[in-house]
Design a protein around this motif. Structure first.
Motif, PDB file in Angstrom:
ATOM      1  N   SER A   1      -2.950  -4.825  -4.884  1.00  0.00           N
ATOM      2  CA  SER A   1      -1.777  -4.793  -5.769  1.00  0.00           C
ATOM      3  C   SER A   1      -1.647  -3.435  -6.428  1.00  0.00           C
ATOM      4  O   SER A   1      -0.549  -2.884  -6.535  1.00  0.00           O
ATOM      5  CB  SER A   1      -1.898  -5.846  -6.866  1.00  0.00           C
ATOM      6  N   LYS A   2      -2.772  -2.901  -6.854  1.00  0.00           N
ATOM      7  CA  LYS A   2      -2.759  -1.610  -7.535  1.00  0.00           C
ATOM      8  C   LYS A   2      -2.221  -0.531  -6.603  1.00  0.00           C
ATOM      9  O   LYS A   2      -1.396   0.305  -6.997  1.00  0.00           O
ATOM     10  CB  LYS A   2      -4.166  -1.265  -8.000  1.00  0.00           C
TER      11      LYS A   2
ATOM     12  N   MET B   1      -6.206  -7.675  -6.436  1.00  0.00           N
ATOM     13  CA  MET B   1      -5.764  -6.745  -7.472  1.00  0.00           C
ATOM     14  C   MET B   1      -5.881  -5.302  -6.996  1.00  0.00           C
ATOM     15  O   MET B   1      -5.064  -4.463  -7.351  1.00  0.00           O
ATOM     16  CB  MET B   1      -6.585  -6.939  -8.765  1.00  0.00           C
TER      17      MET B   1
ATOM     18  N   TYR C   1       0.120  -7.356 -10.634  1.00  0.00           N
ATOM     19  CA  TYR C   1      -0.409  -6.115 -11.206  1.00  0.00           C
ATOM     20  C   TYR C   1       0.413  -5.677 -12.408  1.00  0.00           C
ATOM     21  O   TYR C   1      -0.129  -5.188 -13.397  1.00  0.00           O
ATOM     22  CB  TYR C   1      -0.451  -5.004 -10.148  1.00  0.00           C
TER      23      TYR C   1
END
Lengths: 412, 222
Positions: free
Chosen positions: B109-110, B106, B182
């Motif tokens: 992804s961010k 994550m 995300y």
């Protein structure tokens, strides 16, 4: 009695004003508020529609003249339902735009739609004339600094002539013979050249200047710092990366994962410029060059079929010699080095120039000073222990300590 | 006689001054090179233009042979770029087993979302990115208003939709799935749904993916 009359009259006037006011407000409400419509249009419709051009869907200026309000209302709310009910116009539109489905907007109220339609009916706002900025003004300021120099020179010359004139006048008053400026200068140089000290000083001065100049010229061989070639398209990094804060990695997506940070392909330009067809400063001129390269018709909003695409011949600025190896991903992804560390404030540059000298001394200096982030990197955990033993627990681990100065790292 | 000798000196001074200042920096001039064969090796460099007149396309920037697959490339199911493909991607696609929806993913992804999506869609996914605020790009939707799932996001990122272009060149299929993850998280935050589902899904994928981790590292290294 009289007072009462005045009272009555004033009340009448007041109430009629009030009525007129409510009437106008009411009238405005039924016709829709273009200002409110604009913000609704921008957030809901503008991704596919423009007022004056086809984008994904048709141009919407004056749409109420083409279609009646009732049809528009039902189309905007749920165009699928309208098509399924067998409405000929709706099906025709759907076919005309190659079956691209318009999003349904059941959440829009009657008032919202009226406002949007009022906005599409209103004449588009006059375009703001772009203010000239950037490279133009930069060269202008350079010009003014040169003119300042010329003016200063002229003033000095006038002063010298004036002083000579004054001296001559004084001489005449004294009764001595007057002399011209050139004659005096000649006498002065002659006496100076007869003085061996002054001659030695002069020779030394000239020699030093020559040596210094040739040193500067020789050191600059092979260094392309400040190189700022003219590019085929006047692409401004200031507008893209500065004003609009698009991340460097969006276009130079190769920097994160490969050796070379790529020159963006035209398809990356087209991600935004299918929609943004007019630049803030150069209008359509520069953006049209992308369209000419990829074969895009901005009027129709479509790519031209069977178009022979032309490459955009960007001029490469940063080019390391073949004898040294440099890997972008190693620095950007593993090293977490910011692009600006080497490339300078690109987000402020209209035209990019080479900011860093890219010499070996410059590389080595940075490797000596830059601290390695060993703590959050599992890759270094083993090595970190050994380094702690060697340099002490609190030592700053820099790139040269993990082999950043070994010849074979860059030259092989 | 007097005048002439002075003029000689003046001329000499002027001449030497001209010679000394004529080599000033021209920013469009790349500079001198000493021993060019050390700088320009026989190997083809990236973006090296090999044509003599500089007019034709450079051979180092040519398209690879059709069907070429980059090393470590994750193949993906192809769909029709239009609406029908979007519908089937929405129905069919799920998160591949080698991508784990854990905190580490994550975070990546961010970052990917920030680089490739944020300037239009906004860092919160509300459609208020910098380009929208600057009125350059209009009509970017709030994720909460759109019926999207992982498959449909993957399809839109791959092929584009409406005025959004394809980002397939910029993001590998694996990265596209990560971005989609995300976006779904942002959508949950925007719609105010609880995060329990995410955690559950995360656990499920972690279990399923534990044996395929080896495959992932292999492809990454390739």
């Amino acid at each position: 009695m009289r007072k009462r009359l005045i009272d009555q009259v004033s009340r009448l006037v007041l109430s009629s004003f009030l009525m007129l006011f409510t009437l106008t407000v009411f009238a405005e409400e039924t016709a829709g508020d273009p200002a409110k419509g604009k913000s609704l249009f921008n957030s809901n419709c503008a991704s596919c529609h423009k007022l004056d051009k086809k984008v994904v869907g048709p141009a919407l200026a004056g749409i109420t003249e083409k279609r009646d309000a009732e049809w528009l209302f039902s189309w905007i709310r749920n165009n699928q339902e309208l098509r399924e009910s067998g409405d000929a116009d709706a099906i025709a539109i759907f076919e005309e735009y190659n079956g691209s489905v318009m999003t349904n907007f059941p959440q829009l109220s009657d008032e919202d739609i009226t406002n949007i339609l009022a906005y599409t009916d209103a004449a588009p706002a006059p375009k703001v004339v772009p203010v000239e900025r950037g490279s133009g003004s930069a060269s202008a300021s350079e010009d003014t600094s040169y003119t300042n120099l010329y003016i200063l020179g002229a003033v000095l010359l006038v002063l010298v002539l004036l002083l000579a004139k004054i001296k001559n006048t004084l001489k005449q008053v004294k009764g001595d013979p007057a002399s011209t400026l050139i004659e005096e200068a000649d006498v002065m140089t002659r006496t100076a050249l007869k003085n061996p000290r002054i001659v030695t000083m002069l020779v030394l001065l000239v020699a030093i200047i020559l040596l210094q100049q040739s040193y500067v010229a020789m050191v600059a061989v092979g260094i392309t710092q400040d190189y700022q070639p003219e590019q085929p398209i006047k692409f401004s990094h200031r507008i893209h990366a500065g004003d609009n804060k698009i991340d460097c990695n969006y276009c130079h997506y190769g920097a994160r994962k490969s050796m070379v940070s790529n020159i963006p392909s035209a398809s990356v330009c087209m991600n935004c410029h299918t929609y943004i067809q007019e630049g803030a400063e150069t209008g359509t001129e520069e953006i049209n060059k992308i369209y000419a390269a990829v074969g895009f018709d901005p009027e129709e909003g479509k790519y031209i079929e069977d178009y022979e695409e032309q490459p955009i011949n960007w001029v490469r600025i940063h080019d390391l010699p073949d004898l040294s190896y440099f890997n972008h991903s190693q620095h950007v992804t593993a090293g977490n080095v910011k692009c600006q560390t080497c490339h300078g404030p690109v987000e402020e540059m209209d035209e990019v120039y080479q900011y860093s000298p890219l010499t070996m001394g410059w590389c080595v200096n940075c490797h000596r000073e830059t601290e390695v982030d060993v703590k959050s990197n599992a890759y270094y955990s083993d090595m970190h222990e050994k380094l702690k033993e060697k340099y002490g627990a609190d030592a700053k681990i820099t790139v040269d300590m993990i082999g950043g100065l070994e010849c074979g790292k860059c030259h092989y | 006689m007097l005048k002439r000798s002075f003029l000689h000196i003046a001329f000499a001074a002027l001449g030497s001054a001209l010679v000394l200042t004529s080599c000033h920096d021209e920013s469009t001039f790349r500079g001198w090179e000493y021993m060019p064969d050390m700088y320009r090796g026989p190997a083809v460099e990236t973006y090296q233009n090999l044509s003599k007149d500089g007019s034709s396309d450079s051979i180092s920037a040519m398209l690879p042979v059709e069907g070429t697959i980059p090393r470590g490339f994750m193949t993906y199911q192809e769909f029709d770029p239009g609406q029908s493909g979007l519908d089937s991607a929405r129905a069919v696609l799920t998160l591949p087993a080698n991508i784990m929806a854990n905190a580490e993913t994550m975070e990546e992804s961010k970052e990917l979302y920030r680089i490739f999506c944020g300037h239009c869609h906004g860092d919160k996914g509300d459609g208020q990115g910098v380009l929208v605020k600057n009125e350059k790009f209009l009509g970017v939707p709030n994720y909460a208003d759109r019926d999207i799932n992982l498959g449909s996001i993957f399809h839109v990122v791959t092929y584009g939709k409406g005025v959004m272009g394809s980002h397939a060149a910029q993001l590998t299929p694996e990265e596209r799935y990560k971005v989609a993850l995300y976006v779904m998280q942002l959508r949950k935050e925007l719609t105010g749904e609880t995060e329990e589902e995410v955690v559950e899904a995360e656990e499920a994928t972690t279990e399923a993916a534990s044996d395929s981790t080896a495959v992932l590292t292999e492809t990454e290294q390739g």
